[in-house]
Design a protein around this motif. Sequence first.
Motif, PDB file in Angstrom:
ATOM      1  N   GLU A 187     -61.159 158.317 145.391  1.00  0.00           N
ATOM      2  CA  GLU A 187     -60.913 157.329 146.441  1.00  0.00           C
ATOM      3  C   GLU A 187     -61.594 157.701 147.745  1.00  0.00           C
ATOM      4  OE1 GLU A 187     -56.662 156.708 146.630  1.00  0.00           O
ATOM      5  OE2 GLU A 187     -56.580 156.485 144.439  1.00  0.00           O
ATOM      6  N   SER A 188     -61.803 158.993 147.973  1.00  0.00           N
ATOM      7  CA  SER A 188     -62.456 159.433 149.205  1.00  0.00           C
ATOM      8  C   SER A 188     -63.959 159.639 149.031  1.00  0.00           C
ATOM      9  CB  SER A 188     -61.824 160.740 149.702  1.00  0.00           C
ATOM     10  OG  SER A 188     -62.051 161.793 148.767  1.00  0.00           O
ATOM     11  N   SER A 189     -64.470 159.444 147.812  1.00  0.00           N
ATOM     12  CA  SER A 189     -65.891 159.672 147.523  1.00  0.00           C
ATOM     13  C   SER A 189     -66.721 158.437 147.855  1.00  0.00           C
ATOM     14  CB  SER A 189     -66.087 160.041 146.049  1.00  0.00           C
ATOM     15  OG  SER A 189     -65.429 161.251 145.731  1.00  0.00           O
ATOM     16  N   THR A 190     -67.891 158.670 148.426  1.00  0.00           N
ATOM     17  CA  THR A 190     -68.794 157.562 148.735  1.00  0.00           C
ATOM     18  C   THR A 190     -70.006 157.527 147.802  1.00  0.00           C
ATOM     19  OG1 THR A 190     -69.899 158.927 150.407  1.00  0.00           O
ATOM     20  CG2 THR A 190     -68.127 157.481 151.158  1.00  0.00           C
ATOM     21  N   ARG A 191     -70.424 158.710 147.317  1.00  0.00           N
ATOM     22  CA  ARG A 191     -71.550 158.748 146.378  1.00  0.00           C
ATOM     23  C   ARG A 191     -71.071 159.368 145.079  1.00  0.00           C
ATOM     24  NH1 ARG A 191     -76.511 161.109 147.095  1.00  0.00           N
ATOM     25  NH2 ARG A 191     -77.562 159.239 146.333  1.00  0.00           N
ATOM     26  N   ILE A 192     -71.105 158.548 144.032  1.00  0.00           N
ATOM     27  CA  ILE A 192     -70.583 158.945 142.722  1.00  0.00           C
ATOM     28  C   ILE A 192     -71.656 158.674 141.673  1.00  0.00           C
ATOM     29  CG2 ILE A 192     -68.762 158.575 141.009  1.00  0.00           C
ATOM     30  CD1 ILE A 192     -67.087 157.329 143.319  1.00  0.00           C
ATOM     31  N   LEU A 193     -71.901 159.652 140.816  1.00  0.00           N
ATOM     32  CA  LEU A 193     -72.847 159.503 139.711  1.00  0.00           C
ATOM     33  C   LEU A 193     -72.075 159.630 138.411  1.00  0.00           C
ATOM     34  CD1 LEU A 193     -75.889 159.266 138.906  1.00  0.00           C
ATOM     35  CD2 LEU A 193     -75.941 161.773 138.837  1.00  0.00           C
ATOM     36  N   ALA A 194     -72.372 158.759 137.454  1.00  0.00           N
ATOM     37  CA  ALA A 194     -71.712 158.821 136.147  1.00  0.00           C
ATOM     38  C   ALA A 194     -72.755 158.915 135.045  1.00  0.00           C
ATOM     39  CB  ALA A 194     -70.828 157.595 135.922  1.00  0.00           C
ATOM     40  N   LEU A 195     -72.450 159.714 134.034  1.00  0.00           N
ATOM     41  CA  LEU A 195     -73.263 159.799 132.821  1.00  0.00           C
ATOM     42  C   LEU A 195     -72.364 159.423 131.661  1.00  0.00           C
ATOM     43  CD1 LEU A 195     -75.885 160.656 131.309  1.00  0.00           C
ATOM     44  CD2 LEU A 195     -74.885 162.947 131.135  1.00  0.00           C
ATOM     45  N   CYS A 196     -72.717 158.356 130.951  1.00  0.00           N
ATOM     46  CA  CYS A 196     -71.864 157.843 129.869  1.00  0.00           C
ATOM     47  C   CYS A 196     -72.543 157.986 128.518  1.00  0.00           C
ATOM     48  CB  CYS A 196     -71.536 156.364 130.105  1.00  0.00           C
ATOM     49  SG  CYS A 196     -70.685 156.049 131.665  1.00  0.00           S
ATOM     50  N   GLY A 197     -71.725 158.246 127.496  1.00  0.00           N
ATOM     51  CA  GLY A 197     -72.225 158.371 126.139  1.00  0.00           C
ATOM     52  C   GLY A 197     -71.466 157.490 125.181  1.00  0.00           C
ATOM     53  N   ALA A 198     -71.648 157.738 123.900  1.00  0.00           N
ATOM     54  CA  ALA A 198     -71.110 156.864 122.860  1.00  0.00           C
ATOM     55  C   ALA A 198     -69.593 156.771 122.883  1.00  0.00           C
ATOM     56  CB  ALA A 198     -71.575 157.353 121.495  1.00  0.00           C
ATOM     57  N   GLY A 199     -68.921 157.814 123.413  1.00  0.00           N
ATOM     58  CA  GLY A 199     -67.475 157.773 123.470  1.00  0.00           C
ATOM     59  C   GLY A 199     -66.951 156.634 124.319  1.00  0.00           C
ATOM     60  N   LEU A 200     -67.762 156.136 125.270  1.00  0.00           N
ATOM     61  CA  LEU A 200     -67.348 155.000 126.088  1.00  0.00           C
ATOM     62  C   LEU A 200     -67.135 153.763 125.232  1.00  0.00           C
ATOM     63  CD1 LEU A 200     -66.899 153.548 128.816  1.00  0.00           C
ATOM     64  CD2 LEU A 200     -69.391 153.276 128.972  1.00  0.00           C
ATOM     65  N   SER A 201     -67.944 153.593 124.184  1.00  0.00           N
ATOM     66  CA  SER A 201     -67.871 152.398 123.345  1.00  0.00           C
ATOM     67  C   SER A 201     -67.002 152.568 122.110  1.00  0.00           C
ATOM     68  CB  SER A 201     -69.282 151.974 122.922  1.00  0.00           C
ATOM     69  OG  SER A 201     -70.064 151.620 124.045  1.00  0.00           O
ATOM     70  N   ALA A 202     -66.391 153.749 121.957  1.00  0.00           N
ATOM     71  CA  ALA A 202     -65.597 154.006 120.750  1.00  0.00           C
ATOM     72  C   ALA A 202     -64.443 153.023 120.601  1.00  0.00           C
ATOM     73  CB  ALA A 202     -65.066 155.438 120.781  1.00  0.00           C
ATOM     74  N   ALA A 203     -63.783 152.679 121.725  1.00  0.00           N
ATOM     75  CA  ALA A 203     -62.648 151.762 121.660  1.00  0.00           C
ATOM     76  C   ALA A 203     -63.087 150.333 121.353  1.00  0.00           C
ATOM     77  CB  ALA A 203     -61.861 151.795 122.969  1.00  0.00           C
ATOM     78  N   SER A 204     -64.380 150.062 121.423  1.00  0.00           N
ATOM     79  CA  SER A 204     -64.907 148.752 121.050  1.00  0.00           C
ATOM     80  C   SER A 204     -65.221 148.675 119.563  1.00  0.00           C
ATOM     81  CB  SER A 204     -66.168 148.434 121.868  1.00  0.00           C
ATOM     82  OG  SER A 204     -65.868 148.333 123.236  1.00  0.00           O
ATOM     83  N   GLY A 205     -64.981 149.778 118.860  1.00  0.00           N
ATOM     84  CA  GLY A 205     -65.195 149.802 117.420  1.00  0.00           C
ATOM     85  C   GLY A 205     -66.576 150.238 116.999  1.00  0.00           C
ATOM     86  N   LEU A 206     -67.371 150.740 117.939  1.00  0.00           N
ATOM     87  CA  LEU A 206     -68.716 151.197 117.583  1.00  0.00           C
ATOM     88  C   LEU A 206     -68.693 152.702 117.348  1.00  0.00           C
ATOM     89  CD1 LEU A 206     -70.971 149.167 120.048  1.00  0.00           C
ATOM     90  CD2 LEU A 206     -70.532 148.735 117.635  1.00  0.00           C
ATOM     91  N   PRO A 207     -69.144 153.160 116.188  1.00  0.00           N
ATOM     92  CA  PRO A 207     -69.169 154.603 115.924  1.00  0.00           C
ATOM     93  C   PRO A 207     -70.247 155.272 116.745  1.00  0.00           C
ATOM     94  CG  PRO A 207     -70.276 153.430 114.151  1.00  0.00           C
ATOM     95  CD  PRO A 207     -69.691 152.377 115.065  1.00  0.00           C
ATOM     96  N   THR A 208     -70.082 156.582 116.971  1.00  0.00           N
ATOM     97  CA  THR A 208     -71.128 157.323 117.666  1.00  0.00           C
ATOM     98  C   THR A 208     -72.389 157.313 116.816  1.00  0.00           C
ATOM     99  OG1 THR A 208     -70.431 159.409 116.670  1.00  0.00           O
ATOM    100  CG2 THR A 208     -69.452 158.815 118.791  1.00  0.00           C
ATOM    101  N   PHE A 209     -73.540 157.380 117.482  1.00  0.00           N
ATOM    102  CA  PHE A 209     -74.812 157.264 116.765  1.00  0.00           C
ATOM    103  C   PHE A 209     -74.958 158.348 115.713  1.00  0.00           C
ATOM    104  CE2 PHE A 209     -79.352 158.204 116.293  1.00  0.00           C
ATOM    105  CZ  PHE A 209     -79.805 156.968 115.875  1.00  0.00           C
ATOM    106  N   ARG A 210     -74.545 159.569 116.046  1.00  0.00           N
ATOM    107  CA  ARG A 210     -74.697 160.675 115.101  1.00  0.00           C
ATOM    108  C   ARG A 210     -73.661 160.609 114.021  1.00  0.00           C
ATOM    109  NH1 ARG A 210     -78.482 163.542 117.639  1.00  0.00           N
ATOM    110  NH2 ARG A 210     -78.580 163.105 119.839  1.00  0.00           N
TER     111      ARG A 210
END
Length: 319
Positions: free
Chosen positions: A37-60
């Motif tokens: 909440e106090s951060s102004t510059r935030i960087l995110a790196l996302c991988g396959a786990g983000l889409s796991a709940a959408s039913g997509l398996p990880t690529f590997r």
Amino acid sequence: MTRSFTSRRPYWTRHTAHAQTTMAPRTSIDELKELLESSTRILALCGAGLSAASGLPTFRGAGGLWRNHEPTSLATPDAFEDDPVLVSLFYAWRKHMALKAQPNAGHFALAELAKRREGFLCLTQNVDGLSPRAGHPAAQLRHLHGSILDVKCFEECGYTEQNNLSDPPCPALAAAAADYPPDLTLPLLDPNVPTPEIDVEDLPHCPNCKNGLLRPGVVWFGEALDELMLMEVDNWIARGKIDLMLVIGTAAAVYPAAGYTRKAQRRGAVVAVVNPDADSAEGLMRNDFFLQGGAAEILPRLFEGVIGKMDADGKIVGA
């Protein structure tokens, strides 16, 4: 040409000089909420786990093989050149699965954070197109490995097409877009069932040069990432102090994408890992955070102080 390598160990464990002296990271979601909440510059790196709940398996692939092929063995220019029919079927099936899937609460939470934090940039290694469908502003999203919804000429004549939603990509690949009841196996996925006989001439061809086959607009193994995009990301990082680095649903094991965590640390960032795999906490410092769980569950709670409460469908309550 950019060379990629993988490791089971987190990137910062392999490349941080004092990795051996690390201590257990913080695990309080309330503490991390305050920092965010106090951060102004935030960087995110996302991988396959983000889409796991959408039913997509990880690529590997937790599921292992695809028709007795390692999926990674089909993700190369050589594989496409050797057997364009097989690789086209594989990617037509993956595209069909991506189009069937829906963005989950994790995608929506990241999109809402981007809308409310001008200094937020999200780097995704996913090619499924779910982040844009969740409304993530394009200016604050970089597809490091391209998109399965884009197509381009294999002969590199310069032709590209974004957000191609054809499913199947052509009539010859119809087998890849068939839907079967959950208790039945799609014939295309059964290695004991021969693949459809398809003439290469019936695959999608480039409308520009007329000669080249169209291929998915993803970065295959052995190919370089987009240099202009990488320069834009580096320029964003160099612009000033980074308050927080979110590592979401990825082991951060593939270079060069995983190197962004180290770059953010050099800019003063606290690292926060969101991952159900406890091994992902290895190498984090005591000032960092590790939240064990899925992105769809954790991100809406973590961002609540910035975006408000989110319902199960990814909608902001009261918005």
